[in-house]
Motif scaffolding. Structure first.
Motif, short mmCIF file in Angstrom:
data_model
loop_
_atom_site.label_atom_id
_atom_site.label_comp_id
_atom_site.label_asym_id
_atom_site.label_seq_id
_atom_site.Cartn_x
_atom_site.Cartn_y
_atom_site.Cartn_z
N UNK A 196 0.84 -1.21 0.00
CA UNK A 196 0.00 0.00 0.00
C UNK A 196 0.86 1.25 0.00
N UNK A 197 2.15 1.07 0.22
CA UNK A 197 3.09 2.19 0.17
C UNK A 197 3.73 2.29 -1.21
N UNK A 198 4.35 3.44 -1.46
CA UNK A 198 5.07 3.65 -2.72
C UNK A 198 6.55 3.79 -2.43
N UNK B 46 -0.77 -2.67 -9.73
CA UNK B 46 0.54 -2.04 -9.69
C UNK B 46 0.48 -0.66 -10.36
N UNK B 47 1.03 0.32 -9.68
CA UNK B 47 1.12 1.67 -10.22
C UNK B 47 2.59 2.04 -10.37
N UNK C 55 6.99 2.91 -7.52
CA UNK C 55 5.99 1.86 -7.67
C UNK C 55 5.51 1.40 -6.30
N UNK C 56 4.34 0.81 -6.27
CA UNK C 56 3.79 0.28 -5.02
C UNK C 56 4.04 -1.24 -4.92
N UNK C 57 5.16 -1.66 -5.45
CA UNK C 57 5.57 -3.07 -5.37
C UNK C 57 6.96 -3.12 -4.76
#
Length: 221
Positions: free
Chosen positions: A109-111, A169-170, A196-198
């Motif tokens: 949930x974090x970037x 994924x962003x 990215x949030x991965x």
């Protein structure tokens, strides 16, 4: 995810020699297709995310192994290798440094902010022509974002991380073209940063030819 890095601290190679380093190790340990990604029976390429990658980190040649399966093969390399042959030059290995650690890997949930520390080879033959036909920077950036998202998804899939439909994924990137040479051939790569949030482990590769050191990333924030 478990990750192991074997550093060869007393050896100096250029980025253009990394594929020869990989080729030598792949020949010595030819029975392990996980190193060279070719079938030991047919010789055909095995298309998968490379679990063993060769690269330079802070100018030091190293080999990275991802997952328990790769690390098991990796320990054989660590125990047996005492020299490498690059273009007919025998280079003795006097100092090896092995590090094994658990690294976060998966949707978040974090970037996070990452940097490409070696050129990211984003473009294949098809999207290379598409990229060159685009004249608008926004269109090019949009294409590269889609490719980066696809790279992350592909890496996640091959490493056994499956996202739910709600986990999207962003990505956002700030990169510039960077010259790259692979097996003596000039290619277009990209260097810079992306968000990215991965969660991705430091020093793994994204894109094409990651087993030869391209697309290596490092977390900044």
């Amino acid at each position: 995810m478990k990750i192991a890095i074997l550093y060869f601290n007393d050896i100096r190679l250029t980025p253009n020699q990394i594929h020869k380093f990989r080729g030598y190790v792949g020949n010595v340990f030819a029975e392990h297709d996980i190193i060279h990604n070719h079938s030991t029976e047919t010789g055909k390429s095995i298309y998968r995310y490379p679990l063993i990658q060769f690269k330079l980190i802070d100018k030091t040649p190293c080999i990275i192994a991802l997952t328990e399966e790769a690390i098991e093969v990796f320990t054989k390399i660590f125990m047996i290798m005492d020299e490498i042959n690059i273009e007919g030059r025998i280079i003795p290995i006097n100092e090896k440094d092995l590090k094994i650690e658990n690294s976060d890997f998966g949707f978040s949930r974090e970037t996070f902010l990452y940097e490409f520390v070696s050129p990211w080879l984003a473009l294949n033959q098809r999207n290379f022509h598409l990229f060159n036909e685009m004249t608008d920077k926004a269109d090019r950036d949009s294409l590269l974002k889609r490719i980066l998202t696809g790279n992350i998804l592909s890496t996640a899939k091959y490493l056994g991380c499956h996202l739910s439909p709600e986990e999207r994924i962003e990505t956002n990137l700030n990169i510039k073209p960077s010259k790259a040479t692979l097996k003596g051939k000039s290619m277009i790569g990209f260097k810079g940063v992306f968000k990215t949030n991965f969660m991705l482990p430091d020093h793994i590769g994204l894109g094409k030819s990651v087993s030869r050191g391209f697309g290596t990333i490092q977390k900044i924030l």
